[in-house]
Motif scaffolding. Structure first.
Motif, mmCIF file in Angstrom:
data_model
loop_
_atom_site.group_PDB
_atom_site.id
_atom_site.type_symbol
_atom_site.label_atom_id
_atom_site.label_comp_id
_atom_site.label_asym_id
_atom_site.label_seq_id
_atom_site.Cartn_x
_atom_site.Cartn_y
_atom_site.Cartn_z
ATOM 1 N N GLY A 126 0.662 -1.095 -0.113
ATOM 2 C CA GLY A 126 0.009 0.161 0.023
ATOM 3 C C GLY A 126 0.826 1.084 0.133
ATOM 4 O O GLY A 126 1.850 1.332 0.396
ATOM 5 N N LYS A 127 0.383 2.332 -0.730
ATOM 6 C CA LYS A 127 0.967 3.701 -0.833
ATOM 7 C C LYS A 127 0.826 4.709 0.641
ATOM 8 O O LYS A 127 1.585 5.255 1.250
ATOM 9 N N VAL A 128 -0.532 4.433 1.098
ATOM 10 C CA VAL A 128 -0.872 5.026 2.023
ATOM 11 C C VAL A 128 -0.890 4.544 3.436
ATOM 12 O O VAL A 128 -0.734 3.169 3.450
ATOM 13 N N ASP A 129 -0.125 5.399 4.597
ATOM 14 C CA ASP A 129 -0.036 4.580 5.945
ATOM 15 C C ASP A 129 -1.245 4.764 6.502
ATOM 16 O O ASP A 129 -1.909 5.746 6.890
ATOM 17 N N PRO A 130 -2.219 3.475 6.781
ATOM 18 C CA PRO A 130 -3.152 3.455 7.464
ATOM 19 C C PRO A 130 -3.365 4.232 8.850
ATOM 20 O O PRO A 130 -4.313 4.693 9.255
ATOM 21 N N GLU A 131 -2.280 3.882 9.568
ATOM 22 C CA GLU A 131 -2.251 4.405 11.119
ATOM 23 C C GLU A 131 -2.275 6.019 10.832
ATOM 24 O O GLU A 131 -2.810 6.614 12.108
ATOM 25 N N ALA A 132 -1.712 6.644 9.870
ATOM 26 C CA ALA A 132 -1.978 7.955 9.929
ATOM 27 C C ALA A 132 -3.269 8.678 9.541
ATOM 28 O O ALA A 132 -3.605 9.792 9.335
ATOM 29 N N MET A 294 -8.820 -1.489 -3.098
ATOM 30 C CA MET A 294 -7.738 -2.381 -3.257
ATOM 31 C C MET A 294 -6.392 -1.818 -2.380
ATOM 32 O O MET A 294 -5.830 -2.612 -2.018
ATOM 33 N N GLU A 295 -6.401 -0.649 -2.208
ATOM 34 C CA GLU A 295 -5.538 0.112 -1.245
ATOM 35 C C GLU A 295 -5.674 -0.642 0.369
ATOM 36 O O GLU A 295 -4.909 -1.234 0.738
ATOM 37 N N ALA A 524 -11.362 10.361 2.428
ATOM 38 C CA ALA A 524 -9.858 10.763 3.125
ATOM 39 C C ALA A 524 -8.936 9.935 2.362
ATOM 40 O O ALA A 524 -7.712 10.240 2.046
ATOM 41 N N LEU A 525 -9.289 8.457 2.276
ATOM 42 C CA LEU A 525 -8.435 7.733 1.792
ATOM 43 C C LEU A 525 -8.224 8.083 0.265
ATOM 44 O O LEU A 525 -6.962 7.593 -0.207
ATOM 45 N N LEU A 526 -9.045 8.264 -0.398
ATOM 46 C CA LEU A 526 -8.957 8.735 -1.858
ATOM 47 C C LEU A 526 -8.046 9.760 -2.023
ATOM 48 O O LEU A 526 -7.156 9.941 -3.041
ATOM 49 N N ARG A 527 -8.127 10.891 -1.593
ATOM 50 C CA ARG A 527 -7.247 11.810 -1.243
ATOM 51 C C ARG A 527 -5.848 11.607 -1.019
ATOM 52 O O ARG A 527 -4.826 12.118 -1.759
ATOM 53 N N ALA A 528 -5.573 10.728 -0.140
ATOM 54 C CA ALA A 528 -4.113 10.315 0.258
ATOM 55 C C ALA A 528 -3.773 9.410 -0.874
ATOM 56 O O ALA A 528 -2.575 9.564 -1.355
ATOM 57 N N LEU A 529 -4.769 8.554 -1.462
ATOM 58 C CA LEU A 529 -4.052 7.670 -2.771
ATOM 59 C C LEU A 529 -3.829 8.449 -3.694
ATOM 60 O O LEU A 529 -2.920 8.261 -4.455
#
Length: 535
Positions: A126-132, A294-295, A524-529
């Motif tokens: 994954g590209k995005v850090d889920p904890e953040a 998918m992320e 929020a996840l889409l913006r980060a991705l």
């Protein structure tokens, strides 16, 4: 086949430093690479130490093959431009065509390797850090799992697409999401689907309406309905009459119900406000939903054990993947949007039969105390004991319920207990668990976010018995419940459990189900991705 799952143990720091210093004395780019790599992270150092600091990116054909392979990441919902394909090509020309010095060549080599390893890491974990991004995240993020020997060999042989294919997650749900992404992108290329006009009245089976042909076309685009001529009506005179395309017929009703089930809507065949809104979500939004889920899959669905319990929060489902290959499925109730069920990964350790329920502070403050203040009899009807912090019984009539202080409210065991008669427990910092419930009617709802964070499971006694059986624990759930005693009963072996949040789910038939984003996490996840990476 590339042996990417073998892994390469990092060199000991002392040995690594000695190796780098030895190569620093070499003339040319090898020595310069050893010198510059010493200031990089451990993974870059491991990669070049494995190659004896031999440069990886002198050949322009290798760079061209790599940048071409980067574009295959689009099929995984990632942005190839994040890994700077244009800059990789232009900088290579500047360094090698213009005869740059070895310092610039080494800088370029390290830059290209960073892009490669970053792309592989993002593809696999994954590209995005889920904890953040997600509050309450309690899932250990596993490091990437591929060997630098395989990566180095793929670079030398210019086998980048094969490398990406080996690193790509190979679990079935991910592959189905990837296929779904390709399908919906093809729908987008063909123009998407039509938008139905807003309506004051719901569209019902049997109606004759100008919007019916548009509804039929909308469902045909995604394969819910085949466009075909219905059987002609035969009239007494032997004459045939073509069906009215504006009639909402039985085949269209069946297609609407299928659509509603895939979107967790009440499958009544009526195109009301919620169904119309789901029909009018543009294909571009559905593509984004697939990408961000998918992320989520890359974060979590790796290193899966043979047997585990999987809780799908947004889908209100629990699947138990048993050691014999069978799958036990059940409906669940999850936390309300303001009392969210967390994402976590843990192991089931024990079951509690005939549990008491110590009412948590938030529920006590917001739900129970207002009812007690209105009617003290609520405590007796619900069999709630009033206790001191040490567990000593207190007289409810002597409590100032407007300012009750540090009291404990505990509900006695029994069928009316909020936890029902069985709890399945696993360690986690949020103190959530799976449990029974007296409110069985809630399982019949399509959308079931009604709890205070814990997970109510339909037919949980059956699940509990399967857990005992599959871990050779030798206990009988029903007999222990009938005994009436509150007991903690341990499993002989722990059972892994994963609790996570998917707003798109691929079914066994490969078709995608789109769920409401009950916790409003998608945007929020889409913006980060989609956020471009920075150096």
């Amino acid at each position: 086949m590339l042996m990417l799952l073998l892994g390469l143990a990092p060199l000991a720091w002392a040995e690594q430093g000695e190796a780098a210093r030895a190569w620093e004395d070499e003339p040319g780019v090898v020595g310069e690479l050893a010198r510059q790599a010493a200031s990089e992270g451990a993974r870059i150092q491991d990669f070049y130490a494995l190659r004896d600091y031999r440069p990886a990116w002198q050949d322009a054909d290798a760079v061209a093959a790599f940048t071409s392979a980067l574009h295959t990441l689009e099929s995984d919902g990632l942005h190839p431009q994040d890994y700077r394909p244009d800059e990789l090509r232009s900088r290579h020309r500047a360094v090698y065509d213009d005869g740059a010095d070895v310092e610039a060549q080494a800088q370029y080599d390290l830059f290209a390797t960073r892009q490669l390893l970053m792309a592989l890491d993002h593809l696999q974990r994954g590209k995005v850090d889920p904890e953040a991004l997600e509050t309450g995240w309690e899932v250990p993020v596993a490091p990437p799992d591929y060997s630098f020997a395989a990566v180095s060999g793929a670079v030398d042989q210019q086998r980048f697409e094969a490398l990406i294919g080996e690193v790509r997650p190979d679990f079935v749900p991910y592959q189905r999401l990837r296929s779904g992404l390709a399908r919906y992108r093809n729908i987008e290329k063909l123009g998407g689907w039509p938008r139905l006009p807003e309506r004051e009245q719901a569209l019902r089976p049997g109606d004759v309406d100008e919007d019916v042909p548009l509804l039929r076309e909308r469902l045909a685009v995604i394969g819910e309905l085949e466009i075909m001529m219905a059987d002609n009506d035969i009239f007494p005179g032997g004459e045939f009459e073509a069906p009215d395309p504006r009639r909402y017929d039985a085949s269209l009703e069946a297609a609407v119900k299928r659509f509603q089930r895939r979107h967790l809507l009440e499958a009544d065949g009526i195109v009301g406000r919620q169904t119309l809104a789901a029909l009018n979500v543009p294909v571009e939004r559905r593509i984004d939903q697939i990408r961000l889920n998918m992320e989520r899959a890359r974060w979590l669905l790796h290193g899966l054990p043979e047997s585990f319990v999987l809780v799908d929060i947004a889908g209100y489902r629990l699947n138990y993947y048993r050691p014999d290959g069978q799958i036990w499925r059940s409906r669940i109730v999850v936390g309300r949007p303001y009392r969210r069920t967390p994402s976590l990964r843990s192991e089931i350790t024990h079951l509690t039969v005939n549990p008491t329920w110590t009412i948590p502070p938030t529920i006590k403050r917001e739900d129970v105390l207002p009812k007690v203040r209105q009617d003290l009899g609520y405590l007796w009807r619900e069999r709630i004991q009033v206790l001191s912090p040490s567990g000593a019984p207190l007289d409810p009539w002597e409590i100032d319920w407007d300012n009750p202080g540090n009291i404990v409210l505990r509900q006695a065991p029994g069928p009316q207990n909020a936890l029902g008669q069985l709890v399945i427990r696993f360690p986690n910092e949020h103190m959530v668990y799976l449990h029974d419930t007296p409110a069985q009617d809630l399982f019949s709802r399509e959308q079931r976010a009604f709890s205070s964070g814990c997970i109510r499971v339909e037919n949980i006694r059956e699940l509990g018995q399967l857990l005992f059986d599959d871990t050779n624990s030798g206990h009988d759930v029903e007999r222990r419940i009938e005994g009436g005693e509150t007991q903690n009963v341990r499993l002989a072996h722990r059972m892994p459990i994963i609790i996570h949040y998917w707003t798109v789910n691929p079914g066994d038939d490969g078709e995608l189900s789109f769920r409401p984003d009950i916790y409003e996490r998608d945007d929020a996840l889409l913006r980060a991705l989609d956020r471009p990476l920075t150096l």
